[in-house]
Write a protein that holds these residues in place. Structure first.
Motif, PDB file in Angstrom:
ATOM      1  N   ALA A  42       0.857  -1.147  -0.007  1.00 46.37           N
ATOM      2  CA  ALA A  42      -0.038   0.259   0.035  1.00 46.37           C
ATOM      3  C   ALA A  42       0.938   1.291  -0.039  1.00 46.37           C
ATOM      4  O   ALA A  42       0.424   2.347  -0.591  1.00 46.37           O
ATOM      5  CB  ALA A  42      -1.101  -0.063   1.129  1.00 46.37           C
ATOM      6  N   TYR A 203     -13.586   7.107   1.629  1.00 44.89           N
ATOM      7  CA  TYR A 203     -12.794   6.038   1.237  1.00 44.89           C
ATOM      8  C   TYR A 203     -11.473   5.365   2.118  1.00 44.89           C
ATOM      9  O   TYR A 203     -11.054   4.340   2.023  1.00 44.89           O
ATOM     10  CB  TYR A 203     -12.531   6.206  -0.201  1.00 44.89           C
ATOM     11  N   HIS A 206     -12.754   3.343   4.769  1.00 47.08           N
ATOM     12  CA  HIS A 206     -12.872   2.103   4.513  1.00 47.08           C
ATOM     13  C   HIS A 206     -11.945   1.307   3.986  1.00 47.08           C
ATOM     14  O   HIS A 206     -11.749   0.175   4.438  1.00 47.08           O
ATOM     15  CB  HIS A 206     -13.997   2.285   3.070  1.00 47.08           C
ATOM     16  N   CYS A 207     -10.708   1.920   3.623  1.00 45.00           N
ATOM     17  CA  CYS A 207      -9.507   1.023   3.075  1.00 45.00           C
ATOM     18  C   CYS A 207      -8.791   0.707   4.444  1.00 45.00           C
ATOM     19  O   CYS A 207      -8.266  -0.317   4.310  1.00 45.00           O
ATOM     20  CB  CYS A 207      -8.474   1.850   2.231  1.00 45.00           C
ATOM     21  N   TYR A 211      -8.075  -3.165   4.444  1.00 49.83           N
ATOM     22  CA  TYR A 211      -6.595  -3.753   4.200  1.00 49.83           C
ATOM     23  C   TYR A 211      -6.458  -4.408   5.773  1.00 49.83           C
ATOM     24  O   TYR A 211      -5.582  -5.376   5.794  1.00 49.83           O
ATOM     25  CB  TYR A 211      -5.841  -2.636   3.976  1.00 49.83           C
ATOM     26  N   SER A 307     -17.942   0.378  -0.685  1.00 47.22           N
ATOM     27  CA  SER A 307     -16.735   0.591  -1.630  1.00 47.22           C
ATOM     28  C   SER A 307     -17.355   1.461  -2.980  1.00 47.22           C
ATOM     29  O   SER A 307     -16.956   2.428  -3.311  1.00 47.22           O
ATOM     30  CB  SER A 307     -15.885  -0.440  -1.952  1.00 47.22           C
ATOM     31  N   SER A 331      -7.056   7.612  -4.402  1.00 47.79           N
ATOM     32  CA  SER A 331      -6.266   6.513  -4.239  1.00 47.79           C
ATOM     33  C   SER A 331      -5.148   6.495  -3.292  1.00 47.79           C
ATOM     34  O   SER A 331      -4.787   5.774  -2.501  1.00 47.79           O
ATOM     35  CB  SER A 331      -5.868   6.141  -5.709  1.00 47.79           C
ATOM     36  N   GLY A 334      -6.720   6.371   0.256  1.00 45.91           N
ATOM     37  CA  GLY A 334      -7.404   5.052   0.248  1.00 45.91           C
ATOM     38  C   GLY A 334      -5.918   4.290   0.726  1.00 45.91           C
ATOM     39  O   GLY A 334      -6.107   3.425   1.736  1.00 45.91           O
ATOM     40  N   PHE A 335      -5.100   4.256  -0.201  1.00 48.59           N
ATOM     41  CA  PHE A 335      -4.003   3.313  -0.079  1.00 48.59           C
ATOM     42  C   PHE A 335      -3.027   3.634   1.267  1.00 48.59           C
ATOM     43  O   PHE A 335      -2.381   2.822   1.822  1.00 48.59           O
ATOM     44  CB  PHE A 335      -3.235   3.063  -1.279  1.00 48.59           C
ATOM     45  N   SER A 338      -4.775   2.324   4.115  1.00 45.11           N
ATOM     46  CA  SER A 338      -4.370   0.677   3.937  1.00 45.11           C
ATOM     47  C   SER A 338      -3.285   0.607   4.513  1.00 45.11           C
ATOM     48  O   SER A 338      -3.162  -0.314   5.388  1.00 45.11           O
ATOM     49  CB  SER A 338      -4.592   0.343   2.435  1.00 45.11           C
TER      50      SER A 338
END
Length: 394
Positions: A42, A203, A206-207, A211, A307, A331, A334-335, A338
């Motif tokens: 991530a 998001y 959520h991630c 993860y 998601s 992204s 999000g990551f 994560s």
């Protein structure tokens, strides 16, 4: 595109699927080290995605998608061949994540660039929900191959999956975006878009949860089998596969609920339900295996159900000329979270006694519940900002 994405995702959880049973014992890793190594994927993604996704506002996203898919596959194969400990494993897995940064959101941009005008919510949700099918097959393939031929072969063989997306890219028509001036990494218009920013931060929550549970799902069920026992068919392979596969219908149904009842309302309800299920799992880690399997079944539905609605909401709120930059920030956040989810749950596990203790897993699920609970707060903040801006405009 969905089939290509499933191929791209075959390597995605190869490390998480083999972390607790193979890699941590082989290399003498703590849970925090294991979580940090998993978060390397991530972290590599987070570093690369702002440039690679924003680049799709200037060049055909298909070109970025091909390169990212190739790097992701080759790095996964390299892990199976060359990784021999924490540092080499983390570095190579971060390179795989960097490759995936060119494969997921640029893939979404390549898709949206080729969709007809109008509501694309269902098409985007199908693409994002096929992510879950790919992850489920990754859990299944990585564990079955590792059990049969060893964990190194699990990485080598799943690393061939991204070939499917390369083929899909060559079947697409070329599509060059309109010429654009200005800086490549210009996120100022995205930060000014409060509606999109609410979905982006949601998001991220959520991630963090997604993860975190994916990193430790196999380890948790291994603990359950060791302490409570379970029928042979309720193996870690089966539990992780079903958990991931449930994400696809859950994400689609979550988006349909968002279309019917309103995105913010549906997403908030799902996040609150997910936090509640996480706390129930934490409070019952010593319960019979059948009860934990049912709770995991419910968790497999609540974790991904927001998601598709979050990503579709972000895409709808993004202005056309800044869609690539909006997806890049989506992204990146999000990551980035994560990585925090994988490492943070590993730290919690170590702090509370390790993966062989009930208190360790209790704290893991509490951390996951706290993480997803932030989602409704940021959506409320975004809604309040929108209402205020609307009132000023009037």
């Amino acid at each position: 595109m969905c089939l290509g994405q499933i191929g791209n995702l075959l390597p995605h959880v190869a490390l998480s699927a083999n972390l607790a049973q193979h890699l941590m014992p082989a290399w003498g890793l703590s849970a925090a080290e294991g979580g940090l190594m998993a978060s390397g994927y991530a972290f590599g993604y987070m570093l690369a995605v702002p440039v690679l996704t924003t680049l799709t506002d200037r060049i055909d996203a298909r070109l970025v998608l091909v390169c990212g898919s190739v790097v992701s596959g080759l790095a996964t194969i390299a892990f199976g061949v060359f990784a021999h400990g924490f540092w080499s494993g983390t570095a190579i897995w971060a390179l795989a994540g960097l490759g995936f940064a060119g494969a997921y959101m640029p893939g979404l941009k390549a898709l949206t660039d080729r969709l007809p005008a109008g509501d694309t919510s269902r098409a985007l949700t199908l693409y994002t929900s096929s992510f879950s099918l790919g992850v489920g097959l990754s859990f299944l393939a990585a564990q079955v191959i590792a059990d049969g031929w060893g964990w190194r072969w699990a990485f080598v063989l799943t690393g061939a999956g991204p070939v499917a997306m390369v083929i899909a890219c060559f079947l697409m028509d070329a599509r060059r975006p309109e010429p654009k001036q200005g800086r490549l990494l210009d996120f100022k218009p995205v930060f000014a878009n409060r509606e999109a920013l609410g979905y982006i931060l949601g998001y991220g929550a959520h991630c963090f949860e997604l993860y975190g549970i994916r990193t430790w799902l196999v380890g948790f069920w291994t603990f359950v089998i060791a302490h409570q026992g379970a029928p042979a068919w309720l193996s870690p392979v089966m539990v992780s596969f079903v958990f991931a596969i449930l994400s696809m219908p859950a994400s689609i149904l979550g988006n349909e609920a968002a279309l019917k009842f309103g995105r913010h309302r549906a997403i908030t309800a799902v996040m609150i339900a997910s936090a509640a299920v996480a706390l129930l799992l934490g409070a019952n880690v010593s319960a019979p295996a059948w009860l934990l399997a049912l709770l995991l079944l419910a968790y497999g539905l609540t974790v991904p159900a927001d998601s598709g609605a979050l990503t579709a909401g972000m895409s709808a709120a993004a202005t056309r000329e800044h869609r690539g930059a909006t997806m890049a920030l989506h992204s990146t956040v999000g990551f980035g979270l994560s990585a925090a989810g994988a490492w943070g749950t590993g730290l919690a596990l170590d702090h509370a006694g390790g993966p062989q203790t009930a208190t360790g897993w209790l704290l893991v699920f509490v951390v996951l519940a706290v993480g997803i609970s932030i989602g409704p707060l940021v959506l409320l903040w975004a809604s309040a900002a929108e209402r205020k801006a609307g009132a000023v405009a009037k």
